[in-house]
Design a protein around this motif. Structure first.
Motif, PDB file in Angstrom:
ATOM      1  N   GLN A   1     -30.505  23.498 -36.652  1.00 55.64           N
ATOM      2  CA  GLN A   1     -30.191  22.627 -35.513  1.00 55.64           C
ATOM      3  C   GLN A   1     -31.317  21.647 -35.203  1.00 55.64           C
TER       4      GLN A   1
ATOM      5  N   GLY B   1     -23.350  24.945 -33.211  1.00 59.22           N
ATOM      6  CA  GLY B   1     -24.522  24.541 -32.422  1.00 59.22           C
ATOM      7  C   GLY B   1     -25.113  25.696 -31.642  1.00 59.22           C
TER       8      GLY B   1
ATOM      9  N   ARG C   1     -21.666  14.719 -35.074  1.00 63.73           N
ATOM     10  CA  ARG C   1     -20.840  15.876 -34.736  1.00 63.73           C
ATOM     11  C   ARG C   1     -19.364  15.593 -35.030  1.00 63.73           C
TER      12      ARG C   1
ATOM     13  N   GLU D   1     -30.721  24.554 -25.500  1.00 66.78           N
ATOM     14  CA  GLU D   1     -30.584  24.584 -26.943  1.00 66.78           C
ATOM     15  C   GLU D   1     -31.492  25.650 -27.541  1.00 66.78           C
TER      16      GLU D   1
END
Length: 621
Positions: free
Chosen positions: A227, A85, A233, A5
């Motif tokens: 984020q 994302g 989601r 991420e």
């Protein structure tokens, strides 16, 4: 790499689900405030002071236009992060080939260094104005703000946002008070919102204002910071996140606009009106404020300058981490990332002071903002492409009218940059001994223009190909299939005669049982061992050999076969050499347990070994 991420240390670390009503909105507030500090950093101060003192209120419309463009582009950046994302660098890595991502990383890194240069100069000037510290010492001190960043990262995202908001508050209050002191003309301010034709110095400063306001690294940063909020989601969750982040962005950037406008108005009212048209230096502004208004205004000015520089330097580091991990998939420790960026920015500041003197820093500050503006196209064009793509953004692709506004903003910025570059090169070409323009500058510009054209056309030509690309940073999961039992026959065990050895040996024996052969490895690290290796026969070596023999006998009594090995010198290299030489199939090691500062000083043996062997390494804590 387990974590993929953006800013994985704080990814989805702020929970929004448990809050209701206005508290729910507050859960989303924060990312845009971290962005807004980049809109009121020392680079902005330099361009706003230069614009206000040279042209009065004439360039306020440039500030407003820059702020509106920034609001549009930052909202697109937030949209990319929330919907896909991915941050802007990760999305670029997916959309463009590796060879293109390397120069894109280089250009983005140059922008961050230019921004950091502005923070360094601003901090150094602020310290000089408050405490009389020489600029060269002020610049040196700025290396140590790495410690502040480490502290804030360890405390979490909310602590970092709290620090930044408090810095923004200090800046805002300082200028609000100063606005009351200078008493500007409201009528003339209103007239400054009328657009005018820009040439020469006005164009140079206007582009500096645009570069200082619409900052490329902020586009990377915003797409990552959104984020940090944990959202549902689904369509409803994403819509809500987009709405709250738009509120966050609008409020934060409008506050930044008022601060920038206040600086320009302050310069116009205090200097331009008094015939002081050449106040491009922050130090001059401080001195003149002191002469005209006494001690309160200049002190507030210096405090706000330090607050602005310190807060901007934190966000610049985060942006550097994002572009490095996103574009070239390289992850290093934040303190090292910060130190590299800071050193790369300190070098030109040092050189400028030593070669040209303290007075040249103001010009360097404005130049750094022009460099930021020149890099904008390479961040804006991909951003518009990514947020326009209906296959990737689905229902959240930007509407046609937003797309028109975004492309119009990009064209305006790039056109102004082209005009500036042509004017600057024409001026240089008239100078004597200008061979370097034709050998270095023009070829470099040709390559940059070609890259910009490629960045624009590639997504259009490769849409089908890009649509089929994996959206997962490290590819898709594989079919594991049938699992055969692995039986290790040659197992290495690294021991250091600490209390951890018992646990390390126990786990190694579980892996191989009584059918395997075990190699007990210990490394002697004395100075004599480093120089003389196998020939050393000091007390420590002899003592360690006896201890290894005790382990061997102990294992033999339990029914396990083992061979002791002593290595010398560098621990990681010695363990790896013994493992490779004896064709081991598995290496079992105890983690040394260093934390924080000890890791920085001593490093990690585990990391050193695993890079030198091609066998599984089992780490026992």
């Amino acid at each position: 790499m387990a974590k993929t991420e953006s800013l994985s240390e704080v990814h989805q670390s702020v929970n929004t689900d448990k809050r209701k009503g206005w508290k729910r909105i507050l859960a989303f507030i924060g990312p845009a405030y971290l962005i807004s500090v980049g809109y009121m950093d020392p680079g902005n101060w330099a361009t706003d002071l230069a614009g206000g003192s040279k042209f009065g209120y004439q360039l306020i419309w440039v500030l407003l236009m820059s702020n509106l463009i920034a609001l549009l582009l930052q909202s697109l950046s937030a949209r990319l992060g929330i919907v896909r994302g991915l941050d802007l660098a990760q999305a670029s890595k997916q959309a463009y080939p590796r060879w293109a991502n390397i120069p894109l990383f280089g250009l983005a890194q140059t922008a961050i260094i230019a921004c950091d240069l502005a923070e360094i100069i601003g901090m150094a000037i602020g310290l000089q104005l408050l405490f009389g510290l020489p600029l060269i010492w002020g610049i040196s001190i700025t290396i140590f703000d790495t410690i502040l960043l480490l502290f804030l990262l360890n405390k979490g995202m909310r602590a970092m946002e709290g620090f930044i908001v408090s810095m923004v508050f200090i800046v805002g209050i300082s200028f609000l008070v100063e606005m009351f002191i200078v008493e500007p003309s409201i009528k003339e301010i209103a007239k400054g919102f009328e657009p005018s034709i820009l040439n020469g110095d006005a164009l140079y400063i206007a582009i500096g204002i645009i570069g200082a306001t619409v900052m490329p690294h902020n586009l990377y940063l915003h797409s990552s910071l959104v984020q940090t909020r944990k959202i549902e989601r689904n369509n409803k969750g994403i819509k809500e996140a987009l709405k709250f982040n738009l509120i966050d962005t609008t409020v934060a950037l409008n506050l930044a606009f008022f601060v920038n406008a206040a600086i320009l108005i302050l310069a116009a009212a205090a200097f331009y009106k008094n015939g002081l048209h050449e106040v491009a230096e922050i130090q001059d502004a401080h001195k003149l404020l002191s002469n005209i208004f006494g001690s309160v205004a200049p002190t507030l000015f210096a405090i706000a300058l330090i607050a602005a520089g310190q807060s901007s330097t934190v966000t610049g580091t985060l942006a550097g981490q994002i572009i490095m991990e996103g574009h070239i998939n390289l992850r290093i420790q934040p303190w090292l990332r910060r130190l590299i960026t800071r050193l790369l920015a300190i070098i030109p500041a040092f050189f400028t002071i030593l070669h040209y003197g303290d007075d040249a820093l103001g010009g360097l500050l404005v130049l750094s903002q022009v460099v930021l503006s020149l890099q904008l196209g390479f961040a804006i064009i991909p951003l518009i492409h990514f947020t326009s793509d209906k296959k990737l953004m689905k229902d959240f692709a930007i509407k046609p009218w937003v797309k028109v506004l975004a492309w119009a903003s990009a064209i305006a910025i790039i056109a102004l940059n082209v005009k500036l570059v042509i004017e600057e090169i024409s001026g240089w070409a008239k100078q004597a001994n200008n061979w370097w323009i034709y050998v270095i500058v023009i070829p470099a510009l040709v390559l940059i223009v070609l890259l910009l054209l490629y960045v624009f056309f590639h997504p259009l030509l490769e849409k089908k190909k890009n649509a089929s690309r994996s959206l997962i940073p490290h590819g898709n999961a594989l079919d594991i299939g049938k699992i055969d039992k692995i039986s290790y026959k040659r197992i290495g065990i690294a021991v250091d005669f600490s209390k951890n050895d018992k646990n390390t040996i126990r786990h190694a024996l579980i892996q191989g049982g009584k059918d395997a052969h075990y190699y007990l490895i210990h490394v002697v690290e004395t100075a004599a061992a480093r120089y003389h290796g196998n020939n050393v026969m000091d007390h420590e070596t002899m003592s360690d050999a006896e201890n290894l023999e005790k382990y061997r006998n102990n294992l033999e009594d339990l029914g396990y076969a083992s061979t002791p090995f002593i290595g010398f010198g560098n621990t990681g290299k010695a363990i790896a050499d013994i493992s490779n030489r004896n064709e081991m199939e598995l290496l079992v090691m105890g983690a040394h347990g260093h934390k924080g500062l000890k890791d920085l000083i001593f490093g990690t043996t585990v990391d050193s070994v695993r890079h030198k062997v091609n066998i599984p390494v089992l780490i026992i804590r």
